[in-house]
Write a protein that holds these residues in place. Structure first.
Motif, PDB file in Angstrom:
ATOM      1  N   ASP A 157       0.795  -1.228   0.000  1.00 25.89           N
ATOM      2  CA  ASP A 157       0.000   0.000   0.000  1.00 25.89           C
ATOM      3  C   ASP A 157       0.832   1.286   0.000  1.00 25.89           C
ATOM      4  O   ASP A 157       0.507   2.240   0.697  1.00 25.89           O
ATOM      5  CB  ASP A 157      -0.948   0.007   1.208  1.00 25.89           C
ATOM      6  N   HIS A 158       1.874   1.330  -0.801  1.00 29.81           N
ATOM      7  CA  HIS A 158       2.762   2.493  -0.837  1.00 29.81           C
ATOM      8  C   HIS A 158       2.666   3.189  -2.195  1.00 29.81           C
ATOM      9  O   HIS A 158       2.633   2.541  -3.234  1.00 29.81           O
ATOM     10  CB  HIS A 158       4.203   2.057  -0.573  1.00 29.81           C
ATOM     11  N   LEU A 159       2.656   4.509  -2.165  1.00 29.88           N
ATOM     12  CA  LEU A 159       2.675   5.327  -3.368  1.00 29.88           C
ATOM     13  C   LEU A 159       3.982   6.108  -3.401  1.00 29.88           C
ATOM     14  O   LEU A 159       4.370   6.705  -2.390  1.00 29.88           O
ATOM     15  CB  LEU A 159       1.502   6.324  -3.361  1.00 29.88           C
ATOM     16  N   ASN A 160       4.662   6.103  -4.539  1.00 30.54           N
ATOM     17  CA  ASN A 160       5.859   6.913  -4.724  1.00 30.54           C
ATOM     18  C   ASN A 160       5.860   7.420  -6.162  1.00 30.54           C
ATOM     19  O   ASN A 160       5.982   6.650  -7.096  1.00 30.54           O
ATOM     20  CB  ASN A 160       7.129   6.109  -4.448  1.00 30.54           C
ATOM     21  N   ILE A 161       5.707   8.724  -6.293  1.00 35.71           N
ATOM     22  CA  ILE A 161       5.755   9.353  -7.608  1.00 35.71           C
ATOM     23  C   ILE A 161       6.984  10.248  -7.649  1.00 35.71           C
ATOM     24  O   ILE A 161       7.026  11.291  -6.995  1.00 35.71           O
ATOM     25  CB  ILE A 161       4.484  10.173  -7.905  1.00 35.71           C
ATOM     26  N   GLY A 162       7.986   9.792  -8.354  1.00 32.15           N
ATOM     27  CA  GLY A 162       9.190  10.584  -8.586  1.00 32.15           C
ATOM     28  C   GLY A 162       9.967  10.962  -7.343  1.00 32.15           C
ATOM     29  O   GLY A 162      10.658  11.971  -7.338  1.00 32.15           O
ATOM     30  N   THR A 164       8.960  12.331  -4.856  1.00 32.29           N
ATOM     31  CA  THR A 164       8.476  13.646  -4.443  1.00 32.29           C
ATOM     32  C   THR A 164       7.109  13.563  -3.766  1.00 32.29           C
ATOM     33  O   THR A 164       6.877  14.185  -2.744  1.00 32.29           O
ATOM     34  CB  THR A 164       8.374  14.587  -5.661  1.00 32.29           C
ATOM     35  N   ILE A 165       6.222  12.784  -4.360  1.00 31.65           N
ATOM     36  CA  ILE A 165       4.882  12.603  -3.801  1.00 31.65           C
ATOM     37  C   ILE A 165       4.777  11.172  -3.288  1.00 31.65           C
ATOM     38  O   ILE A 165       5.032  10.213  -4.018  1.00 31.65           O
ATOM     39  CB  ILE A 165       3.794  12.871  -4.856  1.00 31.65           C
ATOM     40  N   TYR A 166       4.418  11.041  -2.031  1.00 25.38           N
ATOM     41  CA  TYR A 166       4.343   9.728  -1.387  1.00 25.38           C
ATOM     42  C   TYR A 166       2.943   9.543  -0.817  1.00 25.38           C
ATOM     43  O   TYR A 166       2.232  10.512  -0.551  1.00 25.38           O
ATOM     44  CB  TYR A 166       5.352   9.636  -0.243  1.00 25.38           C
ATOM     45  N   GLY A 167       2.591   8.303  -0.598  1.00 21.74           N
ATOM     46  CA  GLY A 167       1.296   8.050   0.003  1.00 21.74           C
ATOM     47  C   GLY A 167       1.241   6.726   0.709  1.00 21.74           C
ATOM     48  O   GLY A 167       1.948   5.776   0.358  1.00 21.74           O
ATOM     49  N   ASP A 168       0.412   6.673   1.738  1.00 21.34           N
ATOM     50  CA  ASP A 168       0.071   5.430   2.419  1.00 21.34           C
ATOM     51  C   ASP A 168      -1.339   5.092   1.944  1.00 21.34           C
ATOM     52  O   ASP A 168      -2.319   5.699   2.391  1.00 21.34           O
ATOM     53  CB  ASP A 168       0.114   5.613   3.934  1.00 21.34           C
ATOM     54  N   LEU A 169      -1.436   4.174   1.017  1.00 14.67           N
ATOM     55  CA  LEU A 169      -2.714   3.878   0.385  1.00 14.67           C
ATOM     56  C   LEU A 169      -3.699   3.202   1.330  1.00 14.67           C
ATOM     57  O   LEU A 169      -4.898   3.194   1.073  1.00 14.67           O
ATOM     58  CB  LEU A 169      -2.482   3.030  -0.868  1.00 14.67           C
ATOM     59  N   SER A 170      -3.215   2.657   2.445  1.00 15.83           N
ATOM     60  CA  SER A 170      -4.124   2.021   3.402  1.00 15.83           C
ATOM     61  C   SER A 170      -4.817   3.053   4.294  1.00 15.83           C
ATOM     62  O   SER A 170      -5.917   2.821   4.781  1.00 15.83           O
ATOM     63  CB  SER A 170      -3.376   0.997   4.259  1.00 15.83           C
ATOM     64  N   GLY A 172      -4.831   6.547   3.290  1.00 20.08           N
ATOM     65  CA  GLY A 172      -5.217   7.677   2.464  1.00 20.08           C
ATOM     66  C   GLY A 172      -4.393   8.928   2.711  1.00 20.08           C
ATOM     67  O   GLY A 172      -4.728  10.009   2.239  1.00 20.08           O
ATOM     68  N   LYS A 173      -3.282   8.799   3.431  1.00 24.14           N
ATOM     69  CA  LYS A 173      -2.418   9.952   3.712  1.00 24.14           C
ATOM     70  C   LYS A 173      -1.454  10.164   2.545  1.00 24.14           C
ATOM     71  O   LYS A 173      -0.868   9.210   2.033  1.00 24.14           O
ATOM     72  CB  LYS A 173      -1.637   9.737   5.001  1.00 24.14           C
ATOM     73  N   VAL A 174      -1.296  11.440   2.142  1.00 20.73           N
ATOM     74  CA  VAL A 174      -0.420  11.803   1.031  1.00 20.73           C
ATOM     75  C   VAL A 174       0.558  12.863   1.507  1.00 20.73           C
ATOM     76  O   VAL A 174       0.181  13.798   2.220  1.00 20.73           O
ATOM     77  CB  VAL A 174      -1.238  12.350  -0.159  1.00 20.73           C
ATOM     78  N   GLY A 175       1.820  12.704   1.127  1.00 15.18           N
ATOM     79  CA  GLY A 175       2.834  13.676   1.502  1.00 15.18           C
ATOM     80  C   GLY A 175       3.592  14.190   0.304  1.00 15.18           C
ATOM     81  O   GLY A 175       3.871  13.440  -0.625  1.00 15.18           O
ATOM     82  N   ASN A 183      -0.452  13.495   8.260  1.00 15.94           N
ATOM     83  CA  ASN A 183      -1.841  13.932   8.127  1.00 15.94           C
ATOM     84  C   ASN A 183      -2.388  13.468   6.791  1.00 15.94           C
ATOM     85  O   ASN A 183      -1.651  12.955   5.951  1.00 15.94           O
ATOM     86  CB  ASN A 183      -1.920  15.462   8.218  1.00 15.94           C
ATOM     87  N   ARG A 184      -3.675  13.704   6.605  1.00 14.47           N
ATOM     88  CA  ARG A 184      -4.305  13.325   5.327  1.00 14.47           C
ATOM     89  C   ARG A 184      -3.549  13.959   4.156  1.00 14.47           C
ATOM     90  O   ARG A 184      -3.352  13.333   3.130  1.00 14.47           O
ATOM     91  CB  ARG A 184      -5.761  13.796   5.338  1.00 14.47           C
ATOM     92  N   PHE A 185      -3.095  15.193   4.312  1.00 12.41           N
ATOM     93  CA  PHE A 185      -2.278  15.866   3.306  1.00 12.41           C
ATOM     94  C   PHE A 185      -1.158  16.587   4.057  1.00 12.41           C
ATOM     95  O   PHE A 185      -1.411  17.456   4.879  1.00 12.41           O
ATOM     96  CB  PHE A 185      -3.107  16.857   2.487  1.00 12.41           C
ATOM     97  N   HIS A 186       0.072  16.199   3.777  1.00 13.31           N
ATOM     98  CA  HIS A 186       1.221  16.695   4.528  1.00 13.31           C
ATOM     99  C   HIS A 186       2.261  17.237   3.554  1.00 13.31           C
ATOM    100  O   HIS A 186       2.750  16.504   2.693  1.00 13.31           O
ATOM    101  CB  HIS A 186       1.799  15.539   5.347  1.00 13.31           C
ATOM    102  N   VAL A 187       2.596  18.505   3.698  1.00 10.66           N
ATOM    103  CA  VAL A 187       3.625  19.126   2.873  1.00 10.66           C
ATOM    104  C   VAL A 187       4.842  19.379   3.761  1.00 10.66           C
ATOM    105  O   VAL A 187       4.734  20.002   4.812  1.00 10.66           O
ATOM    106  CB  VAL A 187       3.134  20.447   2.237  1.00 10.66           C
ATOM    107  N   SER A 188       6.003  18.907   3.308  1.00 10.40           N
ATOM    108  CA  SER A 188       7.240  19.086   4.055  1.00 10.40           C
ATOM    109  C   SER A 188       7.661  20.556   4.064  1.00 10.40           C
ATOM    110  O   SER A 188       7.498  21.257   3.072  1.00 10.40           O
ATOM    111  CB  SER A 188       8.345  18.234   3.437  1.00 10.40           C
ATOM    112  N   ASP A 189       8.241  20.980   5.181  1.00 16.81           N
ATOM    113  CA  ASP A 189       8.724  22.364   5.293  1.00 16.81           C
ATOM    114  C   ASP A 189      10.000  22.592   4.497  1.00 16.81           C
ATOM    115  O   ASP A 189      10.327  23.719   4.154  1.00 16.81           O
ATOM    116  CB  ASP A 189       9.006  22.719   6.773  1.00 16.81           C
ATOM    117  N   GLY A 190      10.760  21.556   4.255  1.00 16.36           N
ATOM    118  CA  GLY A 190      12.059  21.756   3.613  1.00 16.36           C
ATOM    119  C   GLY A 190      12.137  21.070   2.378  1.00 16.36           C
ATOM    120  O   GLY A 190      12.637  20.894   1.463  1.00 16.36           O
TER     121      GLY A 190
END
Length: 190
Positions: A157-162, A164-170, A172-175, A183-190
């Motif tokens: 259940d892992h998402l990895n796009i380039g 840069t964009i990651y996700g836990d598909l189980s 529904g959290k995307v980073g 969190n449901r949508f998490h943007v890194s500070d750095g």
């Protein structure tokens, strides 16, 4: 208009009244192992070795070379899904795509060595050169981009796009910029 061409043992011609091009494979070509069809399987540049496998399509040298009882697989490219055993519903396009696939079901690999090591994982998607090539038994992963891998060989259940964009598909959290979104949508500070 086709009138027939049998130099290669394959005939393309209008043989019936519906105006479509009909393809016929000469029996001597089918027995050489380079072009053939049997038991609902079709192959070009390889053979599908076991009569228990049905509904498969293989194009390319050694594509689906060890198909035994798997059904409805498509392998296009040299060595694509060459270790296929009982896996069904898989699609592999590209040289060595899903090379080690033996018992996994419903995987989709597009690109050179994409999902290369998956042997028993199900419902993985790998798009790009070596996308997800480290996964062996993990399931329900989406890897997009060149040389994009899962955190471990058995990751689910892992998402990895380039990278840069990651996700836990189980969950529904995307980073973005973080491989471990909190969190449901998490943007890194750095």
């Amino acid at each position: 208009m086709f009138t027939g061409n049998t130099e290669t043992g394959i005939t393309a011609t209008y043989q019936d009244g519906d105006g479509t091009i009909d393809i016929a494979i000469d029996s001597t070509v089918a027995t050489t192992g380079t072009v053939g069809a049997s038991n609902g399987n079709a192959w070009l540049g390889t053979t599908i070795s076991d009569a228990g496998a049905t509904g498969n399509v293989a194009i390319g040298r050694y594509a689906l070379d060890h198909a035994s009882i798997g059904h409805n697989n498509v392998a296009v490219g040299e060595w694509a899904m060459t270790s296929s055993g009982s896996g069904s519903g898989n699609t592999a396009i590209g040289r060595h795509a899903s090379h080690a696939m033996s018992d996994g079901d419903y995987n989709c690999s597009l690109g050179y060595m994409s999902l290369y090591r998956v042997n028993d994982g199900d419902k993985n998607i790998g798009i790009g050169w070596e996308a997800g090539e480290n996964i062996t038994t993990g399931s329900r992963n989406i890897m997009i981009g060149n040389a994009i891998d899962a955190p471990a060989v058995d990751t689910d259940d892992h998402l990895n796009i380039g990278n840069t964009i990651y996700g836990d598909l189980s969950t529904g959290k995307v980073g973005i910029g973080t491989a471990s979104p909190k969190n449901r949508f998490h943007v890194s500070d750095g």
